[in-house]
Write a protein that holds these residues in place. Structure first.
Motif, PDB file in Angstrom:
ATOM      1  N   ASP A  45       0.817  -1.211   0.000  1.00 26.07           N
ATOM      2  CA  ASP A  45       0.000   0.000   0.000  1.00 26.07           C
ATOM      3  C   ASP A  45       0.852   1.263   0.000  1.00 26.07           C
ATOM      4  O   ASP A  45       0.338   2.346  -0.319  1.00 26.07           O
ATOM      5  CB  ASP A  45      -0.927   0.018   1.231  1.00 26.07           C
ATOM      6  N   ASN A  46       2.130   1.156   0.392  1.00 27.59           N
ATOM      7  CA  ASN A  46       3.021   2.301   0.418  1.00 27.59           C
ATOM      8  C   ASN A  46       3.694   2.549  -0.930  1.00 27.59           C
ATOM      9  O   ASN A  46       4.436   3.519  -1.078  1.00 27.59           O
ATOM     10  CB  ASN A  46       4.133   2.110   1.453  1.00 27.59           C
ATOM     11  N   LYS A  47       3.452   1.685  -1.918  1.00 26.17           N
ATOM     12  CA  LYS A  47       4.185   1.756  -3.180  1.00 26.17           C
ATOM     13  C   LYS A  47       3.315   2.307  -4.309  1.00 26.17           C
ATOM     14  O   LYS A  47       2.101   2.171  -4.308  1.00 26.17           O
ATOM     15  CB  LYS A  47       4.705   0.362  -3.556  1.00 26.17           C
ATOM     16  N   PHE A  48       3.996   2.940  -5.265  1.00 33.37           N
ATOM     17  CA  PHE A  48       3.302   3.528  -6.404  1.00 33.37           C
ATOM     18  C   PHE A  48       3.138   2.515  -7.537  1.00 33.37           C
ATOM     19  O   PHE A  48       3.991   1.664  -7.757  1.00 33.37           O
ATOM     20  CB  PHE A  48       4.080   4.741  -6.935  1.00 33.37           C
ATOM     21  N   GLU A  52       0.531   5.616 -12.159  1.00 38.70           N
ATOM     22  CA  GLU A  52       0.573   6.846 -11.369  1.00 38.70           C
ATOM     23  C   GLU A  52       1.799   7.684 -11.717  1.00 38.70           C
ATOM     24  O   GLU A  52       1.720   8.913 -11.852  1.00 38.70           O
ATOM     25  CB  GLU A  52       0.585   6.508  -9.878  1.00 38.70           C
ATOM     26  N   LYS A  81       8.208  -1.730  -7.718  1.00 38.38           N
ATOM     27  CA  LYS A  81       7.433  -0.526  -7.421  1.00 38.38           C
ATOM     28  C   LYS A  81       8.196   0.378  -6.451  1.00 38.38           C
ATOM     29  O   LYS A  81       8.661  -0.078  -5.408  1.00 38.38           O
ATOM     30  CB  LYS A  81       6.089  -0.911  -6.789  1.00 38.38           C
ATOM     31  N   THR A  83       8.722   3.379  -3.593  1.00 38.54           N
ATOM     32  CA  THR A  83       7.981   3.833  -2.417  1.00 38.54           C
ATOM     33  C   THR A  83       7.813   5.349  -2.381  1.00 38.54           C
ATOM     34  O   THR A  83       7.073   5.876  -1.552  1.00 38.54           O
ATOM     35  CB  THR A  83       8.700   3.388  -1.137  1.00 38.54           C
ATOM     36  N   LYS A 109       3.277   7.943  -0.992  1.00 36.61           N
ATOM     37  CA  LYS A 109       1.983   7.397  -1.374  1.00 36.61           C
ATOM     38  C   LYS A 109       0.842   7.959  -0.537  1.00 36.61           C
ATOM     39  O   LYS A 109      -0.295   8.078  -1.019  1.00 36.61           O
ATOM     40  CB  LYS A 109       2.029   5.861  -1.249  1.00 36.61           C
ATOM     41  N   ASP A 110       1.130   8.333   0.714  1.00 36.09           N
ATOM     42  CA  ASP A 110       0.071   8.858   1.582  1.00 36.09           C
ATOM     43  C   ASP A 110      -0.281  10.316   1.283  1.00 36.09           C
ATOM     44  O   ASP A 110      -1.099  10.912   1.980  1.00 36.09           O
ATOM     45  CB  ASP A 110       0.447   8.685   3.055  1.00 36.09           C
ATOM     46  N   ASN A 142      10.691   4.970   3.181  1.00 32.16           N
ATOM     47  CA  ASN A 142       9.372   5.437   3.601  1.00 32.16           C
ATOM     48  C   ASN A 142       9.468   6.615   4.561  1.00 32.16           C
ATOM     49  O   ASN A 142       8.507   7.001   5.188  1.00 32.16           O
ATOM     50  CB  ASN A 142       8.561   4.300   4.243  1.00 32.16           C
TER      51      ASN A 142
END
Length: 205
Positions: A45-48, A52, A81, A83, A109-110, A142
């Protein structure tokens, strides 16, 4: 004869001290720009996703982005991918020994982003100068503080108007895929590193 009082002597000194304190506070605030970021465990979920970054590349590079999609897809197939990613601008010049300076933003990503700067020396069979738009795919990070380091790499480049350059940098488990497009005349191969920081630094070393 004018009577000089103790207060009149020390007033300029007090003003100087106050100004110096404010300057130091500003510098410290810039240096601590990344300090509030909380490190979290890297997950999918933290990766692009590739689409995108392709979209971001098209928007950022504009008319010079014709080959961005294939370059990003190639980086994804090789490194996976990212981060985070950086977009910014830089300038460099070299006559055997060269320097490079840049600045931009790192995106996570957030949705958070942080101002970031980079600078570094190079040496090699390398002549000319260039001004580039730069997009960096960041792997294994991250927290922006993980980029406050030196990242060595080998850069083979042949820049022309609208040209595209690709290079890789690595320090430990953190790796960077650098895409540059810009103008100028920069021919050759150089070996060096880039140093990333939370504030501008004119010392390339």
């Amino acid at each position: 004869m004018q009577n000089i009082t103790k207060n009149s002597i020390f007033s300029p000194l007090k003003t100087l001290i106050v100004c110096a304190s404010l300057c130091l506070a500003t510098i410290n605030a810039s240096a601590a720009e990344f300090s509030n970021n909380q490190t979290s465990r890297i997950t999918e979920d933290n990766k692009f996703q590739a689409n995108e970054l392709i979209e971001a590349g098209h928007v950022f590079f504009g008319g010079a982005s014709a080959n961005i999609a294939s370059v990003i897809e190639s980086m994804f197939s090789q490194s996976g991918k990212p981060t985070a990613y950086i977009i910014g601008e830089e300038g460099s010049g070299s006559l055997i020994i060269g320097v490079r300076y840049g600045e931009g933003y790192i995106y996570f990503k957030d949705g958070t982003r942080y101002k970031i700067f980079w600078q570094g020396p190079s040496v090699g069979f390398d002549f000319g100068a260039d001004a580039s738009k730069t997009m960096v795919l960041v792997y294994g990070v991250n927290d922006p503080n993980q980029l406050i380091n030196r990242f060595p790499g080998v850069d083979g480049s042949a820049y022309v108007i609208g040209g595209l350059g690709i290079s890789y940098q690595q320090n430990g488990s953190v790796s960077l895929g650098v895409i540059r497009t810009g103008v100028g005349a920069r021919l050759g191969v150089n070996v060096g590193y880039l140093k990333y920081s939370a504030q501008p630094d004119w010392n390339p070393f």
